[in-house]
Structures are given as structure tokens and as C-alpha cells.
Write a protein that holds these residues in place. Structure first.
Motif, PDB file in Angstrom:
ATOM      1  N   VAL A  35      98.694  73.809  49.609  1.00 43.71           N
ATOM      2  CA  VAL A  35      99.885  73.952  48.841  1.00 43.71           C
ATOM      3  C   VAL A  35      99.939  75.494  48.372  1.00 43.71           C
ATOM      4  N   LEU A  36      98.661  75.977  48.007  1.00 46.82           N
ATOM      5  CA  LEU A  36      98.619  77.542  47.807  1.00 46.82           C
ATOM      6  C   LEU A  36      99.025  78.299  49.231  1.00 46.82           C
ATOM      7  N   HIS A  41     103.305  81.640  51.976  1.00 43.89           N
ATOM      8  CA  HIS A  41     104.012  81.945  53.261  1.00 43.89           C
ATOM      9  C   HIS A  41     105.628  81.991  52.569  1.00 43.89           C
ATOM     10  N   PHE A  42     105.869  80.992  51.813  1.00 43.50           N
ATOM     11  CA  PHE A  42     107.236  81.224  51.239  1.00 43.50           C
ATOM     12  C   PHE A  42     107.571  82.464  50.527  1.00 43.50           C
ATOM     13  N   SER A  43     106.492  83.085  49.565  1.00 39.50           N
ATOM     14  CA  SER A  43     106.592  84.122  48.866  1.00 39.50           C
ATOM     15  C   SER A  43     106.670  85.507  49.790  1.00 39.50           C
ATOM     16  N   THR A  45     108.516  84.963  52.925  1.00 41.07           N
ATOM     17  CA  THR A  45     109.625  85.131  53.119  1.00 41.07           C
ATOM     18  C   THR A  45     110.834  85.009  52.095  1.00 41.07           C
ATOM     19  N   ALA A  46     110.491  85.229  50.776  1.00 46.25           N
ATOM     20  CA  ALA A  46     111.295  85.492  49.598  1.00 46.25           C
ATOM     21  C   ALA A  46     112.373  84.005  49.566  1.00 46.25           C
ATOM     22  N   ASN A  47     111.658  82.916  50.046  1.00 46.80           N
ATOM     23  CA  ASN A  47     112.540  81.620  49.962  1.00 46.80           C
ATOM     24  C   ASN A  47     111.840  80.920  48.864  1.00 46.80           C
ATOM     25  N   GLN A  48     112.840  80.176  48.113  1.00 46.96           N
ATOM     26  CA  GLN A  48     112.281  79.202  47.144  1.00 46.96           C
ATOM     27  C   GLN A  48     111.739  77.929  47.692  1.00 46.96           C
TER      28      GLN A  48
END
Length: 141
Positions: A35-36, A41-43, A45-48
Motif C-alpha cells: 500500500v505504501l 507512486h501516486f504521489s 504522479t500527482a494523482n489521487q
């Protein structure tokens, strides 16, 4: 000749065991690390990402992902905010402590993998990666 499926499952099981054992030094489990890692990864790409997104990506059921998020929140590794599009959903983010633990877990993960693959030559490692990537692209359903 040994069954390829069995060998893949056996190797996966050994690698997961070794990684889970090594992550105990950070007081996280392999599932929590997954999960971390996704949140990191999402942080980038600036995606929620929502809990439901994580459940889908990591192939976990909703109660499992909810329990993991609850534990990681209690450890102050992640935080949640209300999703602006769905009032029932929460967006999940890494906290500064979560970013730190994620970086430390990556070092441990890399070390476990390097130790696990130490008996392979560079050529064998490259070949294995190419084969696994090819199989990963296939639709096995």
C-alpha cells in the motif's frame, strides 16, 4: 521436469516470506508495504487514489484494504481526506513519516531481492526479467 507453475508459486512464496521477515524491523507487513509503495507512486504522479482504487490495484478485498489503511493511519504513515467527487470515499496519501518509512522499506526490499537473486549472473537476471515482463503483458484470463 518440475511444473513451471509450481516453481513460480514456490519462488514467490519464498521471496514474500523473506521480505515480510525483513520488513519487521520497520514494524510493517508486506501488505502494508504494498500500500505504501502504491501511495508513493501516486504521489509522484500527482494523482489521487482512494481505498477502492488501492483494493483494485493490489487485488485485495475491501475489508483487507480497510484494515491495512486503519493500521497505517494509526502509525501516522498515511492520512485520508474526503474525496471531492464521492462523499462516501476518501483519498489516501502518504504522510511525511510514511514517505520516510517507504524509502527505508525500498532499501530493505532491494537488499532482499539482491540477496535472493545473488546466485544468478547478470545475463540470467536480464533474461529472467525479460521473460517475466513478457508473461506479465499476456492476458491470462
Amino acid at each position: 521436469m518440475a511444473n513451471t507453475g509450481y516453481l513460480l508459486m514456490s519462488i514467490s512464496k519464498k521471496l514474500k516470506y523473506n521480505l515480510n521477515h525483513a520488513l519487521t524491523d520497520l514494524n510493517i507487513t508486506l501488505q502494508q508495504w504494498s500500500v505504501l509503495q502504491q501511495l508513493a507512486h501516486f504521489s509522484q504522479t500527482a494523482n489521487q487514489v482512494t481505498a477502492n482504487d488501492l483494493a483494485t490495484i493490489l487485488d485485495m478485498d475491501k475489508p483487507t484494504i480497510s484494515a491495512i489503511i486503519k493500521r497505517l493511519t494509526a502509525k501516522n504513515f498515511i492520512y485520508k481526506t474526503k474525496n471531492s467527487h464521492d462523499s462516501r470515499a476518501f483519498d489516501v496519501f502518504l504522510s511525511p513519516a510514511g514517505t520516510d518509512i517507504c524509502a527505508r522499506a525500498m532499501v530493505i526490499s532491494d537488499a532482499v531481492l539482491n540477496q535472493f537473486m545473488a546466485q544468478l549472473s547478470i545475463t540470467e537476471k536480464d533474461s529472467l526479467n525479460q521473460i517475466l515482463q513478457k508473461l506479465d503483458r499476456e492476458d491470462l484470463q
